[in-house]
Design an enzyme around this catalytic site. Structure first.
Site, PDB file in Angstrom:
ATOM      1  N   GLY A 236     -17.987 -23.831  -3.715  1.00 11.92           N
ATOM      2  CA  GLY A 236     -16.992 -23.459  -4.716  1.00 11.92           C
ATOM      3  C   GLY A 236     -16.095 -22.359  -4.188  1.00 11.92           C
ATOM      4  N   ALA A 237     -16.713 -21.395  -3.482  1.00 12.54           N
ATOM      5  CA  ALA A 237     -15.977 -20.269  -2.916  1.00 12.54           C
ATOM      6  C   ALA A 237     -16.877 -19.590  -1.890  1.00 12.54           C
ATOM      7  CB  ALA A 237     -15.570 -19.291  -4.013  1.00 12.54           C
ATOM      8  N   MET A 238     -16.279 -18.696  -1.090  1.00 15.88           N
ATOM      9  CA  MET A 238     -17.037 -17.970  -0.067  1.00 15.88           C
ATOM     10  C   MET A 238     -16.501 -16.558   0.072  1.00 15.88           C
ATOM     11  SD  MET A 238     -19.406 -17.798   2.152  1.00 15.88           S
ATOM     12  CE  MET A 238     -19.732 -16.334   3.138  1.00 15.88           C
ATOM     13  N   GLU A 239     -17.430 -15.591   0.128  1.00 10.01           N
ATOM     14  CA  GLU A 239     -17.100 -14.176  -0.015  1.00 10.01           C
ATOM     15  C   GLU A 239     -16.695 -13.481   1.275  1.00 10.01           C
ATOM     16  OE1 GLU A 239     -21.730 -14.289   0.410  1.00 10.01           O
ATOM     17  OE2 GLU A 239     -20.175 -15.513  -0.506  1.00 10.01           O
ATOM     18  N   ASN A 240     -16.161 -14.192   2.277  1.00  5.85           N
ATOM     19  CA  ASN A 240     -15.734 -13.537   3.515  1.00  5.85           C
ATOM     20  C   ASN A 240     -15.088 -12.190   3.187  1.00  5.85           C
ATOM     21  OD1 ASN A 240     -16.110 -16.227   4.837  1.00  5.85           O
ATOM     22  ND2 ASN A 240     -14.262 -16.697   3.685  1.00  5.85           N
ATOM     23  N   HIS A 271     -17.514 -13.336  -9.220  1.00  6.59           N
ATOM     24  CA  HIS A 271     -18.722 -13.547  -8.408  1.00  6.59           C
ATOM     25  C   HIS A 271     -18.455 -13.158  -6.950  1.00  6.59           C
ATOM     26  CE1 HIS A 271     -22.453 -15.934  -7.334  1.00  6.59           C
ATOM     27  NE2 HIS A 271     -21.834 -15.899  -6.154  1.00  6.59           N
ATOM     28  N   GLU A 272     -17.368 -13.677  -6.394  1.00  6.54           N
ATOM     29  CA  GLU A 272     -17.082 -13.408  -4.981  1.00  6.54           C
ATOM     30  C   GLU A 272     -16.725 -11.942  -4.742  1.00  6.54           C
ATOM     31  OE1 GLU A 272     -17.984 -15.687  -3.010  1.00  6.54           O
ATOM     32  OE2 GLU A 272     -18.200 -17.157  -4.617  1.00  6.54           O
ATOM     33  N   GLU A 294     -26.957 -13.894  -4.099  1.00  2.93           N
ATOM     34  CA  GLU A 294     -26.328 -14.823  -5.041  1.00  2.93           C
ATOM     35  C   GLU A 294     -26.654 -14.495  -6.497  1.00  2.93           C
ATOM     36  OE1 GLU A 294     -24.023 -16.502  -4.128  1.00  2.93           O
ATOM     37  OE2 GLU A 294     -24.333 -16.565  -1.968  1.00  2.93           O
TER      38      GLU A 294
END
Length: 784
Positions: A236-240, A271-272, A294
């Site tokens: 869904g998304a990624m927290e880079n 969230h991210e 998470e």
């Protein structure tokens, strides 16, 4: 392990191929170093300026000889056009965005590196590309240099110490909008033509950052944060760190979007951003503690939404969207403890599930309720300050919260994170006594049992009380007659409650969350064969006229599941009444309930679908909250595959595309099955949506036989495609889980098939599917 100080990386791109020169500064006493490297051509390796011997062994680049200070590696790589992990090309409109997704073990597909979360380092990145392209990475651009051959070099500022999985690179004709009103700068980047739909996300991001800075008492650490729309994205998304990536439906929303779309965008952005502190600033030592990353980000996202959008009742959404799914998955014998020991990094993908996210967040909520909000917050602040720019374990957080609260939570937490499953609490009243007893709750009686340390909350005769149930049973004696009782106040506890007298529970003042919990519990008691169908439908009957939007949506979901399984409409009276109650709702929660109910009724009742489908002629102009229901109604009553497919192709906004995919999956003509799979394999449906589409087809009882036959006859082709797209078998695992619906009519045939195609990486989802098949077969016998 060597101490890695810094990576200096220069990449020269020609199309999707690149040549790289990498200098790694480190301290090591080893005579041999093993770096991670996959699908990279290693040209040369130098140690402290001298050529040195190396070889590739599987996923390892082995370098021989002692390295005192500097390692230089020249290599060649390629952005994949098949997979959507590592470094890859995300296609759109005949073009392609080069982008990266490295969690958990895919940075090694980009550069040779020490691909381990505890091996943090600073990164200094320079990228040479064709003029006219923009490059985004974790840090701001330091400078852009004109170069020969119509190229430019982007040189980025150095990152703080961070893990390899948080590194990011994006190359495209990005369109950007930004908020420079204060630090950090918030920038939203999209493919050309879509940035205006990002204003909502930018506004949310700014307010969420301010909320977190106040809550954590630590400023956001980088000068900027990018929110990047990626056209094809597995997650869904990624927290880079500083360059967060999203699939479009998790980032873009505007005034024309539905409430559910806006909620999703707000929750995922929050969230991210929570990860920028919890995960990036302080990182897990190893993937055993993935859940901590998470679950905490999930927990904090709902807390921030409560602050930003009180009208959305984020506490109710946490129960509805997270706890319920986690409780369901955790009731299978195939579940795993929250803290799951990971030896092989490739096992990590299986940990990104409802247990790590939903159960973890629910346990944090339970502990916060146990120690108090401020004690909990103070413990988190101390934890982040103690380990910033470093690595930590779960026990470090528990110690910090215990110290802040002045009471030990270590033992309670150990129970909930190291043991699989959760208990059902039996509440038995007799005379002036109440007996609480516990047993591990499973959908199939597998003989498994645990005794948990359960912080029980209750109200007896409207008086609040608590009990730490750390044995099989305990008893409370009353000084007065028993008039009412409810257990699990505000649904903060991760357990179910089975009353011997429901009348006593309904005599108490159940609030919205407690009603939701009770309704979900009794649905699961039906599945587990702890109650009969008459008792279950009796509970549903008490809520026919409910105006509790969460209860309405939960019961609707249960009735729709029964329809998916057995093609029977068990709840038409309930649904029709709910349509009347929520039809004219003006509040957001009421509108959410209305769209949920009419979408379900359109699938289950042709007469209702026929009436609703008349709005399809005005589809572009109707309320976005009912669009999906109208499209489904049109599909059910017209079986018009071609019109829906044309709409899908014409739309450029993923929110609209996904509504049409739901409608296509609701068609009742079996001939569409082959057509839809052809669209998937030819990538005329986005690769990222493969799992969603196949799962939706399997839920459709009118074409399920054909879908199951297709999957069984073409399993190797599906397996090859899905494994390539998702870079491994985890995508296939989710499809296998949905195949439990195939077993409703032919349980033995499907179980035999699943056993035949089983391999190590999908053993758990296959066992889950087999277990659900047995549950559904038993349920079929017990229903009228």
């Amino acid at each position: 392990m060597p101490n890695i100080e810094k990576y200096e990386i220069f990449l020269d791109f020609n199309g999707n191929e690149y040549e790289g020169v990498e200098k790694i500064y480190l301290n090591s006493e080893e005579e041999k170093l093993e770096l991670d490297s996959v699908n990279l051509e290693i040209r040369s390796v130098k140690s402290d300026g001298k050529d040195t011997k190396f070889e590739l062994k599987g996923e390892k680049l082995v370098i021989y000889g002692k390295i005192e200070r500097e390692l230089e590696i020249k290599f060649k790589g390629k952005a994949s056009r098949d997979s959507i992990l590592g470094i890859y090309v995300a296609p759109y409109d005949g073009k392609g965005m080069i982008t990266t997704q490295f969690e958990a073990v895919y940075a090694r597909r980009f550069i040779p590196c020490f691909d381990h979360p505890a091996m943090k380092a600073r990164f200094k990145l320079s990228v040479r590309v064709q003029k006219g392209l923009k490059v985004i990475s974790n840090m701001p651009v330091e400078r852009i240099e004109e170069d020969v051959d119509g190229k430019v070099i982007y040189r980025f500022q150095e990152t703080p110490k961070m893990s390899t999985y948080l590194l990011y690179l994006g190359i495209d004709e990005f369109e950007e909008i930004s908020d420079n009103s204060k630090q950090p700068t918030v920038i939203l980047a999209t493919v050309p033509g879509k940035s205006k739909r990002g204003l909502f996300a930018i506004n949310v991001a700014r307010k969420v950052i301010e909320f977190y800075e106040k809550y954590f008492e630590i400023p956001y650490q980088l000068p900027k944060v990018h929110l990047i729309q990626v056209p094809e994205f597995a997650a869904g998304a990624m927290e880079n760190w500083g360059a967060i990536t999203f699939r479009e439906t998790a980032l873009l929303a505007d005034d024309s979007s539905s409430i559910s779309q806006k909620f999703r965008v707000a929750e995922v952005v929050a969230h991210e951003l929570a990860h920028q502190w919890f995960g990036n600033l302080v990182t897990l030592k190893w993937w055993d503690d993935l859940w901590l990353n998470e679950s905490f980000a999930t927990f904090m996202s709902y807390k921030s939404i409560k602050h930003l959008f009180p009208q959305w009742d984020s506490e109710g959404h946490l129960i509805y969207d997270e706890s319920i799914g986690a409780l369901e998955d955790d009731s299978l014998s195939t579940t795993h403890p929250i803290e799951a020991h990971v030896k092989d990094p490739h096992e990590i993908e299986q940990m990104f599930d409802n247990i790590s996210y939903g159960k973890g967040a629910s346990i944090l909520k339970m502990i916060e309720a146990y120690v108090g909000e401020e004690n909990f917050r103070r413990g988190v602040v101390n934890y982040l300050n103690s380990f910033k720019f470093g690595n930590a374990e779960g026990k470090d957080l528990w110690n910090s919260i215990s110290n802040a609260a002045g009471q030990s939570i270590g033992e309670i937490m150990a129970d909930w994170i190291t043991k699989p499953g959760y208990p059902v609490i039996f509440v038995n009243a007799y005379g002036n006594s109440i007996r609480f007893s516990q047993k591990r709750f499973t959908l199939l009686d597998s003989g498994l049992n645990e005794v948990y340390k359960v912080p029980i909350t209750y109200e007896i005769n409207d008086k609040f009380g608590t009990l730490l149930l750390d044995k099989e049973s305990a008893e409370i004696r009353l000084d007065e007659g028993l008039k009412s009782i409810k257990v699990n106040i505000n649904r903060t506890g991760f357990y179910r409650v089975l009353y011997d007298s429901l009348n006593l529970a309904f005599s108490s003042k159940l609030n919205a969350y407690e009603e939701l919990g009770l309704v979900n519990d009794y649905w699961n008691f039906l599945l587990a064969d702890l109650i009969d169908a008459k008792t279950y439908f009796g509970v549903i009957g008490r809520f026919v006229y409910t105006s509790n939007s969460f209860v309405s949506r939960e019961i609707t979901s249960q009735l729709l599941t029964l329809y998916y399984l057995f093609k029977k409409n068990y709840g038409k009276d309930f649904l029709v009444n709910q349509v009347k109650i929520f039809r004219k709702a003006n509040d957001d929660l009421g509108k959410l309930a209305y769209s949920t109910v009419i979408s379900a009724l359109a699938r289950m009742d042709e007469e209702f679908a026929l009436g609703l489908s008349t709005l399809f002629d005005q589809y572009e102009n109707i309320d976005s909250n009912i669009k999906e229901a109208v499209a489904i109604a049109y599909a059910v009553t017209n079986n018009d595959f071609n019109t829906l497919l044309e709409k899908y192709k014409r739309y450029t906004i993923d929110e609209e595309k996904n509504r049409i995919l739901s409608a296509i999956s609701s068609l009742r003509d079996p001939s569409i099955v082959v057509k839809v799979f052809s669209l998937i394999f030819e990538r005329n449906i986005k690769a990222q949506d493969t799992r969603f589409v196949i799962s939706s087809l399997l839920h459709n009882p009118h074409i399920r036989e054909e879908v199951c036959s297709y999957l069984m006859n073409n399993f190797e082709e599906v397996k090859k495609f899905v494994n390539t797209v998702y870079g491994g078998p985890w995508g296939l695992g989710s499809i296998v889980r949905s195949m439990s619906f195939c077993g409703v009519d032919k349980p033995k045939d499907i179980i035999d098939f699943l056993e035949k195609v089983k391999f190590k990486e999908i053993e758990r989802p296959i066992k889950e599917s087999e277990e659900r098949i047995k549950v559904y077969s038993r349920l079929k016998q017990n229903l009228p």
